[in-house]
Design a protein around this motif. Structure first.
Motif, PDB file in Angstrom:
ATOM      1  N   ILE A   6       1.972  -4.018  -7.138  1.00 40.31           N
ATOM      2  CA  ILE A   6       2.990  -4.260  -6.115  1.00 40.31           C
ATOM      3  C   ILE A   6       4.378  -4.317  -6.748  1.00 40.31           C
ATOM      4  CG2 ILE A   6       3.835  -5.994  -4.489  1.00 40.31           C
ATOM      5  CD1 ILE A   6       0.911  -6.529  -3.763  1.00 40.31           C
ATOM      6  N   GLU A   7       4.442  -4.860  -7.949  1.00 36.19           N
ATOM      7  CA  GLU A   7       5.727  -4.980  -8.628  1.00 36.19           C
ATOM      8  C   GLU A   7       6.371  -3.608  -8.847  1.00 36.19           C
ATOM      9  OE1 GLU A   7       7.375  -7.729 -12.272  1.00 36.19           O
ATOM     10  OE2 GLU A   7       5.401  -6.846 -12.417  1.00 36.19           O
ATOM     11  N   THR A  63       6.122  -1.050  -6.859  1.00 30.59           N
ATOM     12  CA  THR A  63       6.338  -0.277  -5.644  1.00 30.59           C
ATOM     13  C   THR A  63       7.398  -0.926  -4.762  1.00 30.59           C
ATOM     14  OG1 THR A  63       4.472  -1.432  -4.657  1.00 30.59           O
ATOM     15  CG2 THR A  63       4.042   0.740  -5.583  1.00 30.59           C
ATOM     16  N   GLU A  64       8.636  -0.724  -5.110  1.00 27.96           N
ATOM     17  CA  GLU A  64       9.737  -1.175  -4.252  1.00 27.96           C
ATOM     18  C   GLU A  64       9.723  -0.321  -2.984  1.00 27.96           C
ATOM     19  OE1 GLU A  64      12.208  -3.547  -4.460  1.00 27.96           O
ATOM     20  OE2 GLU A  64      11.108  -4.387  -6.157  1.00 27.96           O
ATOM     21  N   PRO A  65       9.843  -0.934  -1.819  1.00 36.09           N
ATOM     22  CA  PRO A  65       9.783  -0.154  -0.581  1.00 36.09           C
ATOM     23  C   PRO A  65      10.949   0.821  -0.442  1.00 36.09           C
ATOM     24  CG  PRO A  65      10.397  -2.431  -0.141  1.00 36.09           C
ATOM     25  CD  PRO A  65      10.007  -2.358  -1.576  1.00 36.09           C
ATOM     26  N   LYS A 111       4.067   1.364  12.871  1.00 33.69           N
ATOM     27  CA  LYS A 111       2.953   0.426  13.070  1.00 33.69           C
ATOM     28  C   LYS A 111       3.396  -0.742  13.952  1.00 33.69           C
ATOM     29  CE  LYS A 111       0.830   1.717   8.760  1.00 33.69           C
ATOM     30  NZ  LYS A 111       0.932   1.528   7.310  1.00 33.69           N
ATOM     31  N   ILE A 112       4.636  -1.175  13.761  1.00 36.65           N
ATOM     32  CA  ILE A 112       5.159  -2.263  14.598  1.00 36.65           C
ATOM     33  C   ILE A 112       5.210  -1.806  16.058  1.00 36.65           C
ATOM     34  CG2 ILE A 112       7.203  -3.665  15.102  1.00 36.65           C
ATOM     35  CD1 ILE A 112       7.756  -3.697  12.060  1.00 36.65           C
ATOM     36  N   LEU A 115       6.345   1.648   8.479  1.00 39.10           N
ATOM     37  CA  LEU A 115       6.049   0.301   8.993  1.00 39.10           C
ATOM     38  C   LEU A 115       6.541   0.166  10.434  1.00 39.10           C
ATOM     39  CD1 LEU A 115       5.031  -2.617   8.487  1.00 39.10           C
ATOM     40  CD2 LEU A 115       7.338  -3.167   7.696  1.00 39.10           C
ATOM     41  N   ASP A 147       8.930   4.193   3.575  1.00 40.34           N
ATOM     42  CA  ASP A 147       7.950   3.113   3.758  1.00 40.34           C
ATOM     43  C   ASP A 147       8.338   2.265   4.963  1.00 40.34           C
ATOM     44  OD1 ASP A 147       6.468   3.843   1.522  1.00 40.34           O
ATOM     45  OD2 ASP A 147       7.700   2.621   0.173  1.00 40.34           O
ATOM     46  N   SER A 148       9.627   1.983   5.053  1.00 37.07           N
ATOM     47  CA  SER A 148      10.130   1.162   6.145  1.00 37.07           C
ATOM     48  C   SER A 148       9.929   1.869   7.486  1.00 37.07           C
ATOM     49  CB  SER A 148      11.617   0.862   5.909  1.00 37.07           C
ATOM     50  OG  SER A 148      12.062  -0.142   6.781  1.00 37.07           O
ATOM     51  N   VAL A 176      -3.222  -6.458  -9.050  1.00 39.90           N
ATOM     52  CA  VAL A 176      -2.559  -6.205  -7.770  1.00 39.90           C
ATOM     53  C   VAL A 176      -1.080  -6.571  -7.879  1.00 39.90           C
ATOM     54  CG1 VAL A 176      -2.449  -6.897  -5.346  1.00 39.90           C
ATOM     55  CG2 VAL A 176      -4.653  -6.494  -6.405  1.00 39.90           C
ATOM     56  N   ALA A 177      -0.814  -7.668  -8.562  1.00 39.02           N
ATOM     57  CA  ALA A 177       0.579  -8.097  -8.728  1.00 39.02           C
ATOM     58  C   ALA A 177       1.394  -7.036  -9.460  1.00 39.02           C
ATOM     59  CB  ALA A 177       0.617  -9.410  -9.509  1.00 39.02           C
ATOM     60  N   TYR A 211      -6.250 -10.170  -9.330  1.00 42.39           N
ATOM     61  CA  TYR A 211      -4.987 -10.583  -8.706  1.00 42.39           C
ATOM     62  C   TYR A 211      -3.797 -10.140  -9.565  1.00 42.39           C
ATOM     63  CZ  TYR A 211      -6.745 -13.403  -4.827  1.00 42.39           C
ATOM     64  OH  TYR A 211      -7.305 -13.811  -3.644  1.00 42.39           O
ATOM     65  N   ALA A 212      -3.973 -10.257 -10.881  1.00 42.15           N
ATOM     66  CA  ALA A 212      -2.888  -9.853 -11.780  1.00 42.15           C
ATOM     67  C   ALA A 212      -2.631  -8.355 -11.678  1.00 42.15           C
ATOM     68  CB  ALA A 212      -3.235 -10.244 -13.213  1.00 42.15           C
ATOM     69  N   LEU A 218       1.900  -2.006  17.605  1.00 45.10           N
ATOM     70  CA  LEU A 218       1.502  -3.376  17.942  1.00 45.10           C
ATOM     71  C   LEU A 218       2.241  -3.865  19.188  1.00 45.10           C
ATOM     72  CD1 LEU A 218       1.348  -4.850  14.335  1.00 45.10           C
ATOM     73  CD2 LEU A 218      -0.563  -4.647  15.928  1.00 45.10           C
TER      74      LEU A 218
END
Lengths: 84, 130
Positions: free
Chosen positions: A58-59, A61-63, A74-75, A71, A67-68, A54-55, A51-52, A78
């Motif tokens: 993620i820390e 990788t600012e979007p 994908k939205i 996403l 990236d947006s 992964v944290a 978990y650490a 859906l």
């Protein structure tokens, strides 16, 4: 990542030192299940570090706008599930 | 927020991450995870749907049941799509202005996203394993 048998054996030995397998067998657990219990213990021990990791990942990788935009696609899929 | 056992790891991860990663990045990655999971689930369902329709042949009752299930899955998909769109808009607003009101709205949107994400995967799981 390549499987490192020596590292695995070393980790397993450390975990084994903390598990009284004889006591488990005495409690009625079949010997063939002991490796599974050992593996379960290993996973349980590894989870906080996982978990650490992964944290940290993620820390870093600012979007971005790209990236947006990805996403948003994908939205859209859906919202129109027949195209997903 | 209603946690189901299957969704607990993601919720726990989110809780952990909000303390150490940038809130913006954490929210985005949560969105991405929910979107990836949901798109994959809907895609898998679409494959199953095509097979089920073929198997049903001309059995009208069976076809009606299959289409009813598809409608439920598609409804859940549209809900999570709407939820993701809302959260993404709130995230972008938070990036522009990280005021407490924006943060609270974003946290509230995330709760809805978690619920919808959990619902669609549970629904598809039921239909695929029935």
């Amino acid at each position: 990542m390549a499987f490192d048998q020596l590292k695995f054996d070393a980790v397993k030995a450390q975990i084994d030192a903390g598990i009284d397998t004889a006591a488990l067998v005495a409690e009625g657990i079949a010997p063939q299940y002991i490796p599974l219990i050992v593996l379960g213990q290993a996973v349980a021990k590894a989870l906080p570090d996982l978990y650490a990791d992964v944290a940290k990942l993620i820390e870093q990788t600012e979007p971005t706008e790209a990236d947006s935009a990805a996403l948003a696609l994908k939205i859209a899929a859906l919202e129109h599930p027949e195209t997903a | 927020m209603k946690f189901t056992p299957k969704f607990l790891p993601l919720a726990a991860l989110l809780t952990l991450l909000t303390g150490c990663a940038s809130f913006n990045a954490t929210v985005f990655n949560t969105e991405k995870t929910a979107a990836d999971t949901s798109v994959a689930a809907v895609h898998a369902y679409n494959q199953l749907y095509a097979i089920e329709v073929q198997d049903a042949g001309t059995n009208a009752a069976k076809l009606a049941q299959i289409n009813s299930e598809r409608d439920q899955v598609y409804d859940a998909s549209r809900r999570i799509g709407a939820s993701l769109k809302l959260v993404e808009a709130l995230r972008l607003a938070y990036v522009t202005n990280s005021a407490d009101t924006n943060r609270l709205a974003l946290q509230s949107g995330l709760s809805g996203l978690s619920q919808n994400s959990s619902n669609i995967t549970a629904l598809i799981h039921v239909f695929i394993t029935k």
